[in-house]
Design an enzyme around this catalytic site. Sequence first.
Site, PDB file in Angstrom:
ATOM      1  N   ALA A 117       0.756  -1.255   0.000  1.00  0.00           N
ATOM      2  CA  ALA A 117       0.000   0.000   0.000  1.00  0.00           C
ATOM      3  C   ALA A 117       0.785   1.303   0.000  1.00  0.00           C
ATOM      4  O   ALA A 117       0.221   2.341  -0.329  1.00  0.00           O
ATOM      5  CB  ALA A 117      -0.942  -0.001   1.193  1.00  0.00           C
ATOM      6  N   GLY A 120       0.449   5.182  -0.441  1.00  0.00           N
ATOM      7  CA  GLY A 120      -0.932   5.281   0.024  1.00  0.00           C
ATOM      8  C   GLY A 120      -1.893   5.958  -0.939  1.00  0.00           C
ATOM      9  O   GLY A 120      -3.007   6.303  -0.549  1.00  0.00           O
ATOM     10  N   GLU A 140       1.940  -2.459   4.417  1.00  0.00           N
ATOM     11  CA  GLU A 140       3.185  -2.222   3.683  1.00  0.00           C
ATOM     12  C   GLU A 140       4.289  -2.973   4.413  1.00  0.00           C
ATOM     13  O   GLU A 140       4.551  -2.715   5.590  1.00  0.00           O
ATOM     14  CB  GLU A 140       3.481  -0.711   3.627  1.00  0.00           C
ATOM     15  N   CYS A 238       2.615  -1.145 -12.474  1.00  0.00           N
ATOM     16  CA  CYS A 238       2.923   0.008 -13.320  1.00  0.00           C
ATOM     17  C   CYS A 238       4.002  -0.423 -14.316  1.00  0.00           C
ATOM     18  O   CYS A 238       5.002   0.253 -14.477  1.00  0.00           O
ATOM     19  CB  CYS A 238       3.332   1.215 -12.495  1.00  0.00           C
TER      20      CYS A 238
HETATM   21  N1  SAM Z   1      -0.291   1.017  -3.828  1.00  0.00           N
HETATM   22  C1  SAM Z   1       0.700   2.051  -3.608  1.00  0.00           C
HETATM   23  C2  SAM Z   1       0.102   3.389  -3.907  1.00  0.00           C
HETATM   24  O1  SAM Z   1      -0.885   3.490  -4.634  1.00  0.00           O
HETATM   25  O2  SAM Z   1       0.593   4.386  -3.351  1.00  0.00           O
HETATM   26  C3  SAM Z   1       1.954   1.756  -4.414  1.00  0.00           C
HETATM   27  C4  SAM Z   1       2.510   0.410  -4.129  1.00  0.00           C
HETATM   28  S1  SAM Z   1       4.030   0.027  -4.907  1.00  0.00           S
HETATM   29  C5  SAM Z   1       3.563  -0.253  -6.526  1.00  0.00           C
HETATM   30  C6  SAM Z   1       4.338  -1.575  -4.300  1.00  0.00           C
HETATM   31  C7  SAM Z   1       4.639  -1.656  -2.821  1.00  0.00           C
HETATM   32  O3  SAM Z   1       4.859  -3.028  -2.492  1.00  0.00           O
HETATM   33  C8  SAM Z   1       5.882  -0.907  -2.393  1.00  0.00           C
HETATM   34  O4  SAM Z   1       5.580  -0.007  -1.376  1.00  0.00           O
HETATM   35  C9  SAM Z   1       6.815  -1.983  -1.890  1.00  0.00           C
HETATM   36  O5  SAM Z   1       7.572  -1.586  -0.773  1.00  0.00           O
HETATM   37  C10 SAM Z   1       5.857  -3.095  -1.504  1.00  0.00           C
HETATM   38  N2  SAM Z   1       6.515  -4.420  -1.504  1.00  0.00           N
HETATM   39  C11 SAM Z   1       7.755  -4.735  -1.843  1.00  0.00           C
HETATM   40  N3  SAM Z   1       8.004  -6.042  -1.660  1.00  0.00           N
HETATM   41  C12 SAM Z   1       6.896  -6.558  -1.181  1.00  0.00           C
HETATM   42  C13 SAM Z   1       6.527  -7.852  -0.768  1.00  0.00           C
HETATM   43  N4  SAM Z   1       7.382  -8.869  -0.830  1.00  0.00           N
HETATM   44  N5  SAM Z   1       5.295  -8.028  -0.291  1.00  0.00           N
HETATM   45  C14 SAM Z   1       4.442  -7.004  -0.228  1.00  0.00           C
HETATM   46  N6  SAM Z   1       4.720  -5.754  -0.613  1.00  0.00           N
HETATM   47  C15 SAM Z   1       5.937  -5.537  -1.078  1.00  0.00           C
END
Ligand code: SAM
Length: 465
Positions: A117, A120, A140, A238
Site C-alpha cells: 500500500a 498510500g 506495507e 505500473c
Molecule cells: N499502492 C501504492 C500506492 O498506490 O501508493 C503503491 C505500491 S508500490 C507499486 C508496491 C509496494 O509493495 C511498495 O511499497 C513496496 O515496498 C511493496 N513491496 C515490496 N516487496 C513486497 C513484498 N514482498 N510483499 C508485499 N509488498 C511488497
Amino acid sequence: MDHGLPREYTDRMRRQLASGFDEYIKCFDKPSCRALRMNRRKVSAVDYASVGRISTGSDVLEKVEGIDGAFYYNEGSPGKSPYHAAGGFYIQEPSAMYPATLLDIGDSPLKVLDLCASPGGKTSQIADMMNGQGLLVTNEVIPSRAKILSENVERMGIKNALVISSDPDELAVRFEGYFDRILVDAPCSGEGMFRKNPEAVNEWSPENVEMCAKRQDWLLDCAVSMLSEGGKIVYSTCTFSPEEDEQCVERFLMRHPDFAVCDPAIKLYPHTFRGEGHFAVSFTESDMVGRTETGGRRCCLNELRQHLRPPVSVRPPVSVELMRAFLMENLQDDCELMLQVLNEKERITGFGDSLYLLPDQCPDMERLKVYRAGIKLGTIKKGRFTPDHALSHVLRPEDAKNAIDLDPQSPEALQYLAGMTINCDKSIKGWCLVCAGGLPLGWGKASQGVVKNHYPKGLRSNSSV
Ligand code: SAM
C-alpha cells in the site's frame, strides 16, 4: 532516441507495440503528466475549482476522465499548499487512479485489504470510496514505507483504517477468507514509470522482470487465501512486461481454475492515455458451487470468531474520563465524532499513553505490527489529555468550540505549517483547531492573542515565511 532505455527493453517493446512503438518513444520528449485527486470527504465538488486554483496557481484544471474529483495540473507545487497539509487532496499519477475503481466498492460496509500500500495513493482513494464505512486494512511490508503510509492515512483523515506492516504470507494464514475486496498493487519492474522516474531504468533487467513476475504470483496466491466468498481481487502493476501483467493473469487462472477475470483488463501506455503506464485487472470466482472443496478458503466459524473477537485493550478508566472531558470541553455538542466516542465504548482502546477510536470490526491485533489503528485521539501525560494531530484531521472547523480559519494563501497559514506562533483574537482561550480555507491543519493553544503551535515537529515545513 533511446532515452537511456536498455536495448533488450526497446527490442521487446518494438515487438509488443508494433506500429505504436514510435509514438511510445516520442512520449519521452514530453513531460510526464501530473494530477491531483480531491479528498471528497473533505472538499465538496463546488470547491474543487478554488482548491485546485489556489493550490496549483492555475486557473484551468482539466478533469481526469472517469475519476471524480481528479484533475491534471501543469503548474505550481501543490504539495506545498496548506490544502495539501490539510489532506484536501492527494497528488497521484493519473493512470494510477484506475485500479481502485475496479474494486467495486458500493454503499455497504466492506472489509478491504490493500496489500502493497505505501505511499498510500490507492489506500486514500479506496478510503474515499468507502466513505468511512467498513474496515480498510492497509499493509506495507517495508517498515520505513509503512511509516509514510501511516502519515498519509493521518493527513487524509481516514477514520476506518488499520495500518500494518506484515509479510503477506503471515497475513494469508491469519486472515483466511476474511476480506471482501483485496487490492494487490504489486511491486513490479516499473516500466510504466521510465518517463517519470528515469532512474527506474537502472533497476531494469530481464532477470528482474522474471523475479517480479514470480513475486506477483505469490502475492496473488496470498490474496486468494484471504478472500471471502464472492469477494474480488484487483491486481495492478505500473509495468508493461507481459511476463508480469497478462501472463501473470494466465498463470493465476491456471492455478485457480475456479476464478475468472471479471472486468476487461486496463493497460494504459503514455502514447494512448494522458498518464504514465499502468495495468489492472480484477478476478472473482466464476462459480460459487463447491468452493469449499476446491480451495478450502472458507473461514471456519471458529477462526472467524477469532478475527472478530474484540481487541485486547488496556482501558484505563481514568484516562478515558480525561479524554471525554477534553472532548466535551472543546468540541461542540453535535460533533459526530465526539458522540461516537461517547457512545461506542467498545471501540476505545489504549496503547501505552495513547487512546484510539478503533475502526468498526477491527480484528484482533495481537502479534500484528500496527502503525495506526483507526483514529489516534490523544495522549495522557502527567494527568492531562493532549489531543493528537490525527484527531484534528477527522474534525470539521464547526466541530470545535474554538476554530481559527486562516486564508490558505496568507503568510499566517504557512507560518503555522512552519511551526511558528500565530496571532488570534484575544477572546480565544485554550485549545483551538487551526484551519485554512475551512480544512483543519492541526491544533494550537491560544492565550492572550497568541496561538502556541502544536503542529507536529516532524511535519513542519522549513520554508522561510
Ligand atoms: N499502492 C501504492 C500506492 O498506490 O501508493 C503503491 C505500491 S508500490 C507499486 C508496491 C509496494 O509493495 C511498495 O511499497 C513496496 O515496498 C511493496 N513491496 C515490496 N516487496 C513486497 C513484498 N514482498 N510483499 C508485499 N509488498 C511488497
